[in-house]
Design an enzyme around this catalytic site. Structure first.
Site, short mmCIF file in Angstrom:
data_model
loop_
_atom_site.label_atom_id
_atom_site.label_comp_id
_atom_site.label_asym_id
_atom_site.label_seq_id
_atom_site.Cartn_x
_atom_site.Cartn_y
_atom_site.Cartn_z
N HIS A 46 2.15 4.48 -2.97
CA HIS A 46 2.31 5.92 -2.74
C HIS A 46 3.69 6.39 -3.18
CE1 HIS A 46 -1.36 6.74 -0.56
NE2 HIS A 46 -1.08 5.90 0.43
N ASP B 63 -4.57 7.80 -1.19
CA ASP B 63 -5.49 6.95 -0.44
C ASP B 63 -6.90 7.04 -1.01
OD1 ASP B 63 -3.63 5.95 1.40
OD2 ASP B 63 -3.79 7.77 2.62
N HIS C 278 0.84 -1.21 0.00
CA HIS C 278 0.00 0.00 0.00
C HIS C 278 0.87 1.25 0.00
CE1 HIS C 278 -3.50 2.51 1.43
NE2 HIS C 278 -2.49 3.22 1.92
N GLU C 279 1.86 1.29 0.88
CA GLU C 279 2.72 2.47 0.98
C GLU C 279 3.67 2.57 -0.22
OE1 GLU C 279 2.08 4.72 3.06
OE2 GLU C 279 0.69 3.57 4.31
#
Length: 951
Positions: free
Chosen positions: A159, A166, A155-156
């Site tokens: 980014h 998000d 998930h990170e």
């Protein structure tokens, strides 16, 4: 020929930036991912094992999530030098804590364990770093709230690597989907199901109510998702659920959700953004499962550094040798950390070792090292000779050059510099470059680019203090902030005879140890008066004065310097004007309280005009944003007058998010090609500087529903962060150098457009109209005043893209005037004969045009929902959540049911009949209301008003 050099540097930089940091993508495998553990973290083998497990799990998950395109191939973990050495720990080479992709560190204050990624740029632009706390990595109790660590890492990573955002929003957790539907949780995809409950305290909850003013669920309502879902997307919303294995794509993206992904990426799905990345363009699906990642453990040793200094004949010009010695003395006496090893080499046509490595164990050794600094020059420039001699200095003590640093300063041209590029890259050393004057060889920065070093460019301006700033910015990058030198003042100017250089230096409560005041001059020693906050005065008699060709006066404050304003007055008693400068450096007052620090840089180290250039300054304390500062950036070209520009943290123009401690601004005042030096000054006065919270963090799930039961996680720890006044603060930091190419020799006509509006918002007004608000862009990005606005609207975001904007429905903007960049504007738009069904979504976008017909980018797309009379209240029956004997799950019961049990069948039948009757009645009423309200579309005839509000 010079232009070709700049174009080569631009190409190298573009290739570097495509991969984000120094991470390389090789046949789908990410190589050289760096995870760095903060030196303040106690030794913990369990945490290292957790990192290895997380990377392995993440690689498999990433491979699946990217449809078999990407995985983690090699990862390097930097072990702090404070931990005990082990045979398995290899030596750090060009890796460093400051440039790591992932940082493992505690927050300064109690701030929970939310993982987050620091993002400066817009959609599709890589982030700066991922942050995990040690507790997140070692506390298995957090799995229920965040999910498996490998999934959180992916998930990170999305980014960090691909610049996506998000798909949830803690500040806007619900949205209206339109039609006659009830509000829904902000999420992607919309297929996620769950329950909406409002906590009453303890284990009691009730159904959430709808706020009639917003048509959303009331503040404090929680969405509790089902543990087992039928949807596989999306990782950027809820990677913790077992069913979630994909990113949202075009087929399942929720365009109605009020999240940052929709705002920043104009309603494009995460997968669409990833597909548009350079990574995706250079990859293809991998047909076989990838190997497990290789995780290497590296440990930083003592800092080992060699000054490699040019003494060619050209160093006699413009007082360069004197300025070099003044700046290098500050570095040796005040900046470089205790315990470091330092050697010195000089070079012209040949190189000479002035001193082999000496360890800085005390102030006497620092003074000894300054005696080896050069004072004479000779003919010729052979940069590679100096670099190779620097390597020999390292090899004289160590068996390898890996992890060592060279500070290379030169002012001359050298066509043979490329002859040692390969050798430099193989060395494993880091080379920091300082280009002094406009004739320094154009390939110099390549040495820094190849090794991950810092880059500075220094002009010969008589009142510039940039050479001292460059040496002051050469910190170790170890992550030990308590040992890092911090610059509080750096100022130089030509002072007339009998005139004074006056000013105030603020020493705040986070700094004060190892504080130095240094005054330099061009010809004759000035008179110095320095007054501390308690009124004690220091004169030139209290300073250690060097009347040789160094021309420096230095005062070291014993112990911890007094907190408050230190007032200086430096008078030129010489018969003619001379350049006088003052520099103040200090260190943290306590190892337990991190100081306020500033990091500054450009969006790109190289820029081909007219591509936009953005200046960034991050102001923080212990990973927490510091807001309310006045931030001034000074850009100094090779030739010409320095330009000042104020940076803002207001969420408009170049600034991504308001009040996140990232201050940004476009830089448009270009005067020519070549190197430009960046310097940033930060001030906080009159109790406006405050510490704030991180705004973008991983989603903490309050609980799950499973088989009709609710399992709640422990309440998320409240962040112990208040917007506390930090007092008066001043900081000076060098942002290094950037290179510009592509400008015409005679200057360029107006080719810079207004910047993209990024903060457009819209809401329905009581008279059936819409109120649009935004921050005005400028004529050139965010500078000046543009000519006109274009506003369009549609029922789908796809109607307002670059390809469709011209065909979209126009909004009558008669009477709407542009304002100077930074002014907050509003525009009231009231359609006439405009009818839509209740809950219909209307989207708006705006773009700006300047007087030369340069058209800015289309703004973020803002959504409004047409509201007719308010929704009926949703049920508000209190419910109690009771633990079941078997596990920690909970079931719903009425308040009087202390022991929920079986219910009589006849009772169930009666309840069912009653519910069906109510449903039929409500359906009939609803259909009747819809028939009465629904009308045909009217024409877009509008009345408009425009309001301007000063910022």
């Amino acid at each position: 020929m010079a232009l070709n050099h700049w174009l080569l540097l631009l190409l190298l930089q573009v290739l570097h930036e495509v991969t984000g940091t120094r991470v390389k993508l090789n046949m789908g495998g990410f190589e050289d991912v760096v995870i760095a553990i903060n030196p303040q973290i106690p030794e913990d083998n369990k945490m290292v094992d957790a990192i290895k497990d997380m990377v392995k799990e993440a690689s498999t998950y990433l491979f699946s999530a990217t449809r078999q395109r990407f995985y983690f191939k090699t990862v390097k973990v930097i072990i702090p030098s404070t931990w005990e050495p082990k045979n398995e720990y290899q030596r750090v080479t060009t890796e460093s804590y400051d440039k790591a992709d992932v940082i493992v560190a505690d927050h300064y204050l109690k701030h929970g364990d939310d993982p987050y990624t620091l993002q400066y740029g817009g959609c599709g632009e890589p982030g700066r770093y991922i942050h995990f706390t040690p507790n997140f990595l070692t506390n298995d109790k957090l799995h229920n709230a965040y999910g498996p660590r490998g999934r959180v890492f992916v998930h990170e990573w999305a980014h960090l690597r691909w610049g996506v955002f998000d798909e949830y929003n803690n500040d806007a957790p619900f949205y209206t989907p339109g039609g006659d539907n009830l509000p829904e949780a902000t999420r992607c995809s919309a297929g996620f199901t769950g329950q909406y409950i409002f906590p009453l305290g303890g284990k009691s909850y009730r159904d959430c109510k709808i706020d009639h003013r917003t048509q959303l669920y009331e503040h404090g309502c929680l969405f509790v998702p089902k543990r087992h879902q039928d949807t596989a997307a999306s990782i950027m919303y809820l990677q913790s659920l077992p069913s979630v294995t994909q990113f949202c794509d075009k087929s399942n993206h929720n365009i109605k959700a009020t999240n940052l992904q929709n705002k920043m990426c104009n309603y494009r799905s995460t997968w669409e953004v990833i597909m548009a990345s350079p990574d995706f363009a250079s990859s293809s699906p991998i047909m076989v499962p990838p190997p497990d990642p290789t995780v290497s453990l590296l440990q930083k040793q003592d800092r080992v550094l060699c000054l490699v200094l040019d003494v060619s004949g050209s160093m006699d010009a413009n007082n360069r040798t004197v300025r070099l010695k003044q700046a290098a003395e500050i570095f040796l006496l005040q900046v470089i950390e205790a315990g470091s090893w330092v050697g010195i080499v000089t070079f012209s046509s040949t190189a000479a070792v002035k001193t082999h490595l000496k360890q800085i164990s005390n102030d006497s050794m620092r003074k000894t090292l300054t005696e080896y600094l050069p004072t004479r020059t000779t003919r010729g420039t052979n940069i590679c000779s100096g670099v190779r001699s620097g390597f020999q200095v390292f090899l004289h003590k160590y068996g390898s050059t890996k992890g060592c640093e060279i500070v290379l300063l030169t002012d001359g041209e050298d066509t043979a510099i490329s002859s040692c590029f390969d050798e430099v890259q193989r060395s494993g050393s880091i080379i920091h470059t300082i280009a002094l004057g406009s004739n320094a060889t154009k390939d110099l920065e390549t040495l820094a680019d190849k090794t991950g070093g810092l880059k500075f460019s220094i002009t010969d301006s008589v009142d510039s203090n940039s050479l001292i700033d460059a040496f002051s910015g050469l910190s170790s990058g170890s992550g030990d902030i308590s040992q890092q030198s911090i610059q509080l003042e750096s100022r130089g100017q030509s002072v007339g005879s009998q005139d004074q250089l006056n000013g105030i230096v603020t020493i705040d409560k986070t700094v004060g140890n190892d504080t130095f005041f240094v005054v330099t001059w061009g010809t004759s020693p000035p008179e110095i008066l320095l007054t501390d906050p308690k009124g004690r005065e220091y004169t030139e008699k209290d300073f250690a004065i060097d009347n040789t060709n160094v021309r420096t006066a230095r005062l070291k404050i014993d112990g911890t310097a007094e907190t408050g304003d230190w007032i200086y007055s430096i008078q030129n008693t010489y018969s003619n004007a001379q350049v006088i400068s003052i520099t103040v450096t200090t260190r943290a007052a306590s190892v337990n309280v991190p100081p306020v620090i500033v990091k500054s840089f450009m969006n790109s180290d190289t820029n081909k005009f007219p591509s936009p250039m953005v200046i960034y300054a991050e102001v923080s304390q212990g990973f927490l944003p510091v807001i309310g500062a006045k931030v001034i950036a000074t850009v100094e070209p090779e030739i010409g007058t320095p330009e000042e520009v104020e940076l803002f943290d207001n969420g408009s123009g170049a600034d991504l998010i308001k009040n996140d401690g990232i201050y940004s601004r476009y830089f448009t005042s270009l005067k020519g090609n070549g190197r430009h030096n960046l310097k940033v000054r930060v001030e906080g006065k009159d109790k406006v500087l405050k510490r704030s919270r991180r705004q973008s963090q991983a989603l903490y799930i309050p609980g799950y529903t499973e088989n009709g039961n609710i399992t709640m996680n422990p309440p998320k720890p409240e962040a112990n962060v208040s917007e506390t006044d930090l007092g008066n603060v001043t900081r000076i930091v060098s942002g290094g150098t950037f290179v510009v190419s592509g400008m015409s020799p005679g200057g360029s006509h107006d080719v810079l457009p207004p910047c993209k509006i990024t903060d457009l918002e819209v809401q329905q007004t009581g008279d059936g109209g819409f109120l649009l608000t935004w921050t005005a862009p400028g004529d050139d990005y965010d500078v000046g005043k543009a000519e006109m606005y274009e506003i369009k609207m549609g029922e789908r975001p796809s109607e307002l893209t670059n390809a469709t904007f011209d065909r979209a429905t126009p909004v009558d903007t008669a009477g709407l005037m542009t304002e100077v960049a930074g002014v907050k504007q509003s525009f009231h738009y009231k359609p006439v004969n405009f009818t839509k069904e209740n809950g219909t979504s209307i989207y708006f976008a705006i773009r700006c045009i300047d007087g030369s017909d340069n058209v800015g980018e289309i703004s973020n797309i803002a959504r409004a929902v047409v509201f007719l009379p308010a929704w009926p209240s949703s049920p508000t029956r209190p419910i109690t959540i009771s633990p079941t004997p078997a596990d920690n799950s909970i079931i719903l019961s009425s308040p009087g049911d202390k022991h929920p049990g079986p219910v009589d069948k006849s009772t169930i039948i009666i309840v069912i009949i009653a519910c069906v009757s109510v449903i039929i009645f409500l359906a009939v009423v609803g259909i009747a209301v819809c028939i009465l309200r629904k009308r045909k579309y009217g024409n877009y005839v509008t009345t408009t008003t425009s309001t301007t509000v000063a910022p």
